[in-house]
Design an enzyme around this catalytic site. Structure first.
Site, short mmCIF file in Angstrom:
data_model
loop_
_atom_site.label_atom_id
_atom_site.label_comp_id
_atom_site.label_asym_id
_atom_site.label_seq_id
_atom_site.Cartn_x
_atom_site.Cartn_y
_atom_site.Cartn_z
N ASP A 57 0.87 -1.17 0.00
CA ASP A 57 0.00 0.00 0.00
C ASP A 57 0.91 1.22 0.00
OD1 ASP A 57 -2.08 1.78 0.17
OD2 ASP A 57 -2.49 1.39 2.28
N SER B 226 2.69 4.91 -1.42
CA SER B 226 2.24 6.25 -1.81
C SER B 226 2.35 6.37 -3.33
CB SER B 226 3.11 7.30 -1.11
OG SER B 226 4.45 7.16 -1.52
N ASP B 227 2.02 7.53 -3.85
CA ASP B 227 2.12 7.76 -5.30
C ASP B 227 3.59 7.70 -5.73
OD1 ASP B 227 -0.60 8.01 -5.52
OD2 ASP B 227 -0.58 10.19 -5.34
#
Length: 111
Positions: free
Chosen positions: A29, A31-32
């Site tokens: 999961d 981050s960008d």
């Protein structure tokens, strides 16, 4: 750097003994893909996850938004297909996310 020269990855690979079959599932999961997180979308990172999986293991990683990031999704899916025998893109709706959607790239060692 996303490869075994990265101290964190080298340490993780060192901890893994030849007796241990690996992870059944790895969920990322992240981050960008900007700044330090860019390495989490690189082919070397997918290679390192593949090496850490048990036979028939599965990876689920953040797949961005289909409506906003199609070129990035295509790049990630292409990189994963070069590493894993089975790769699919899935998505779900999340009203609080931009465009109300988030995707997942699912990879498996199982054909």
């Amino acid at each position: 750097k996303g490869d075994s020269s990265d101290p964190a990855i080298a340490a993780a690979l060192k901890r893994r003994s030849s007796q241990w079959p690996g992870y059944d599932v790895i969920i990322v999961d992240s981050s960008d893909p900007v700044g330090p997180a860019e390495t989490l979308f690189a082919p070397a990172f997918y290679d390192s996850m593949k090496a850490a999986l048990a036979p028939n293991g599965i990876v689920c990683t953040q797949g961005e938004c289909l409506w906003l990031h199609l070129p990035l999704i295509a790049k990630v899916v292409t990189a994963c297909r070069a590493t894993f025998p089975s790769v699919e893109y899935a998505y779900t709706t999340v009203p609080t996310y931009p465009s109300g959607q988030i995707g997942f790239v699912l990879c498996s060692l199982d054909d």
